[in-house]
Motif scaffolding. Structure first.
Motif, PDB file in Angstrom:
ATOM      1  N   GLU A  16     -56.267  48.121 -66.734  1.00 45.89           N
ATOM      2  CA  GLU A  16     -56.086  49.559 -66.564  1.00 45.89           C
ATOM      3  C   GLU A  16     -56.028  50.319 -67.873  1.00 45.89           C
ATOM      4  N   PHE A  17     -55.419  49.729 -68.894  1.00 50.36           N
ATOM      5  CA  PHE A  17     -55.248  50.478 -70.127  1.00 50.36           C
ATOM      6  C   PHE A  17     -56.594  50.842 -70.754  1.00 50.36           C
ATOM      7  N   ILE A  18     -57.553  49.918 -70.749  1.00 50.66           N
ATOM      8  CA  ILE A  18     -58.875  50.210 -71.318  1.00 50.66           C
ATOM      9  C   ILE A  18     -59.555  51.312 -70.505  1.00 50.66           C
ATOM     10  N   LYS A  19     -59.469  51.218 -69.189  1.00 49.83           N
ATOM     11  CA  LYS A  19     -60.038  52.274 -68.339  1.00 49.83           C
ATOM     12  C   LYS A  19     -59.340  53.604 -68.624  1.00 49.83           C
ATOM     13  N   PHE A  20     -58.024  53.531 -68.785  1.00 53.10           N
ATOM     14  CA  PHE A  20     -57.256  54.738 -69.067  1.00 53.10           C
ATOM     15  C   PHE A  20     -57.692  55.355 -70.387  1.00 53.10           C
ATOM     16  N   VAL A  21     -57.900  54.530 -71.401  1.00 54.66           N
ATOM     17  CA  VAL A  21     -58.338  55.025 -72.709  1.00 54.66           C
ATOM     18  C   VAL A  21     -59.723  55.660 -72.590  1.00 54.66           C
ATOM     19  N   PHE A  22     -60.613  55.048 -71.814  1.00 55.41           N
ATOM     20  CA  PHE A  22     -61.950  55.605 -71.619  1.00 55.41           C
ATOM     21  C   PHE A  22     -61.873  56.983 -70.953  1.00 55.41           C
ATOM     22  N   VAL A  23     -61.152  57.059 -69.853  1.00 55.51           N
ATOM     23  CA  VAL A  23     -60.977  58.342 -69.160  1.00 55.51           C
ATOM     24  C   VAL A  23     -60.260  59.324 -70.075  1.00 55.51           C
ATOM     25  N   GLY A  24     -59.274  58.822 -70.807  1.00 52.34           N
ATOM     26  CA  GLY A  24     -58.547  59.675 -71.748  1.00 52.34           C
ATOM     27  C   GLY A  24     -59.434  60.214 -72.849  1.00 52.34           C
ATOM     28  N   GLY A  25     -60.388  59.404 -73.295  1.00 51.16           N
ATOM     29  CA  GLY A  25     -61.333  59.866 -74.315  1.00 51.16           C
ATOM     30  C   GLY A  25     -62.171  61.032 -73.812  1.00 51.16           C
ATOM     31  N   ILE A  26     -62.660  60.893 -72.593  1.00 50.54           N
ATOM     32  CA  ILE A  26     -63.419  61.988 -71.969  1.00 50.54           C
ATOM     33  C   ILE A  26     -62.537  63.224 -71.847  1.00 50.54           C
ATOM     34  N   SER A  27     -61.324  63.016 -71.372  1.00 52.69           N
ATOM     35  CA  SER A  27     -60.387  64.127 -71.202  1.00 52.69           C
ATOM     36  C   SER A  27     -60.024  64.777 -72.531  1.00 52.69           C
ATOM     37  N   ALA A  28     -59.839  63.959 -73.565  1.00 54.83           N
ATOM     38  CA  ALA A  28     -59.488  64.497 -74.881  1.00 54.83           C
ATOM     39  C   ALA A  28     -60.596  65.384 -75.429  1.00 54.83           C
ATOM     40  N   VAL A  29     -61.845  64.963 -75.250  1.00 54.01           N
ATOM     41  CA  VAL A  29     -62.978  65.773 -75.717  1.00 54.01           C
ATOM     42  C   VAL A  29     -63.009  67.101 -74.970  1.00 54.01           C
ATOM     43  N   ILE A  30     -62.796  67.056 -73.659  1.00 55.57           N
ATOM     44  CA  ILE A  30     -62.777  68.293 -72.866  1.00 55.57           C
ATOM     45  C   ILE A  30     -61.630  69.188 -73.318  1.00 55.57           C
ATOM     46  N   ILE A 119     -52.536  64.911 -78.817  1.00 51.79           N
ATOM     47  CA  ILE A 119     -53.221  64.171 -77.748  1.00 51.79           C
ATOM     48  C   ILE A 119     -52.895  62.688 -77.851  1.00 51.79           C
ATOM     49  N   ALA A 120     -52.952  62.146 -79.040  1.00 48.86           N
ATOM     50  CA  ALA A 120     -52.681  60.714 -79.227  1.00 48.86           C
ATOM     51  C   ALA A 120     -51.270  60.349 -78.768  1.00 48.86           C
ATOM     52  N   ILE A 121     -50.311  61.173 -79.083  1.00 46.18           N
ATOM     53  CA  ILE A 121     -48.926  60.904 -78.678  1.00 46.18           C
ATOM     54  C   ILE A 121     -48.759  61.076 -77.173  1.00 46.18           C
ATOM     55  N   THR A 122     -49.399  62.068 -76.617  1.00 53.52           N
ATOM     56  CA  THR A 122     -49.283  62.339 -75.191  1.00 53.52           C
ATOM     57  C   THR A 122     -49.951  61.249 -74.346  1.00 53.52           C
ATOM     58  N   VAL A 123     -50.941  60.570 -74.890  1.00 54.32           N
ATOM     59  CA  VAL A 123     -51.604  59.481 -74.167  1.00 54.32           C
ATOM     60  C   VAL A 123     -50.596  58.418 -73.741  1.00 54.32           C
ATOM     61  N   ILE A 124     -49.681  58.089 -74.596  1.00 57.22           N
ATOM     62  CA  ILE A 124     -48.673  57.067 -74.283  1.00 57.22           C
ATOM     63  C   ILE A 124     -47.818  57.525 -73.102  1.00 57.22           C
ATOM     64  N   TRP A 125     -47.355  58.746 -73.165  1.00 59.65           N
ATOM     65  CA  TRP A 125     -46.566  59.326 -72.069  1.00 59.65           C
ATOM     66  C   TRP A 125     -47.373  59.292 -70.777  1.00 59.65           C
ATOM     67  N   ASN A 126     -48.599  59.753 -70.839  1.00 55.50           N
ATOM     68  CA  ASN A 126     -49.436  59.838 -69.639  1.00 55.50           C
ATOM     69  C   ASN A 126     -49.695  58.478 -69.001  1.00 55.50           C
ATOM     70  N   PHE A 127     -50.001  57.480 -69.812  1.00 55.44           N
ATOM     71  CA  PHE A 127     -50.304  56.169 -69.241  1.00 55.44           C
ATOM     72  C   PHE A 127     -49.110  55.631 -68.464  1.00 55.44           C
ATOM     73  N   PHE A 128     -47.959  55.616 -69.093  1.00 55.72           N
ATOM     74  CA  PHE A 128     -46.810  54.995 -68.444  1.00 55.72           C
ATOM     75  C   PHE A 128     -46.297  55.802 -67.257  1.00 55.72           C
ATOM     76  N   THR A 129     -46.308  57.108 -67.339  1.00 53.60           N
ATOM     77  CA  THR A 129     -45.832  57.884 -66.187  1.00 53.60           C
ATOM     78  C   THR A 129     -46.817  57.817 -65.033  1.00 53.60           C
ATOM     79  N   ARG A 130     -48.094  57.851 -65.313  1.00 54.11           N
ATOM     80  CA  ARG A 130     -49.076  57.776 -64.225  1.00 54.11           C
ATOM     81  C   ARG A 130     -49.120  56.392 -63.609  1.00 54.11           C
TER      82      ARG A 130
END
Length: 156
Positions: A16-30, A119-130
Motif C-alpha cells: 500500500e505504501f508504494i501505491k500511496f506514494v504514487f497516488v500522492g505524487g499525482i496529488s502533490a503535482v495537482i 506536502i512531504a510532512i503531510t504525506v506521513i499524516w495522510n498515510f497513517f490516518t487513511r
C-alpha cells in the motif's frame, strides 16, 4: 532479526505504501499547480490558496485512494467513511497550513519551497490516518452456524 526487518521493508515497498506514494505524487503535482495558479494568476493569498488547492486535490486523492491504494470494501459505511476522511483531511490541512505558514513567516522561505516541505510532512499524516482510520477493513467475519437438524442436541 535482520531477515524480519528486510522482509518487512520489502512488504512495505510492494504494498500500500508504494501505491500511496504514487497516488500522492499525482496529488502533490495537482495541489502544487493549483496553489501556483491561485497565488500567481488569481492573486489569492498563499494561505487561502493553499486551503483551496488542498481541498480540491483531496477529492481526487479520496477517489484514487479508495479504488487503487487501500482497496476499500464496497460494503463500507459510506457516511462513516466520508466523515472519517473529512476529519483526517482537516487534520492534514492543519498540519499543512502550520508548516507552510511557519516556514514562510519565520524563515522567509519562498511559499513554493515551503509548500513542497509541507506536502512531504503531510504525506506521513495522510498515510497513517487513511490506512488506519478511513480505509481500514471494516468487514466483520461471521461464523455461520449450521441450521439445527432433527438429530441435533437442541432437538433431542
Amino acid at each position: 532479526m535482520t531477515n524480519n526487518i528486510v522482509e518487512n521493508i520489502l512488504k512495505l515497498l510492494k504494498g500500500e505504501f508504494i501505491k500511496f506514494v504514487f497516488v500522492g505524487g499525482i496529488s502533490a503535482v495537482i495541489e502544487f499547480s493549483l496553489l501556483i495558479l491561485f497565488v500567481e494568476k488569481l492573486g489569492i493569498d498563499y494561505l487561502i490558496g493553499n486551503i483551496g488547492a488542498f481541498a480540491l486535490t483531496n477529492i481526487v486523492t479520496y477517489i484514487l485512494s479508495k479504488r487503487y491504494v487501500f482497496n476499500a470494501s464496497a460494503s463500507a459505511n459510506k457516511a462513516q467513511e466520508a466523515g472519517l476522511f473529512f476529519l483526517c483531511l482537516l487534520g492534514g490541512l492543519v498540519v499543512n497550513q502550520i508548516v507552510l505558514w511557519a516556514l514562510v513567516e519565520f524563515t522567509s522561505v519562498d511559499y513554493r519551497i515551503a509548500k513542497v516541505i509541507a506536502i512531504a510532512i503531510t504525506v506521513i499524516w495522510n498515510f497513517f490516518t487513511r490506512k488506519h482510520l478511513v480505509f481500514r477493513n471494516r468487514a466483520v467475519a461471521t461464523v455461520e452456524q449450521p441450521a439445527p437438524t432433527e438429530y441435533s442436541e437442541e432437538n433431542l
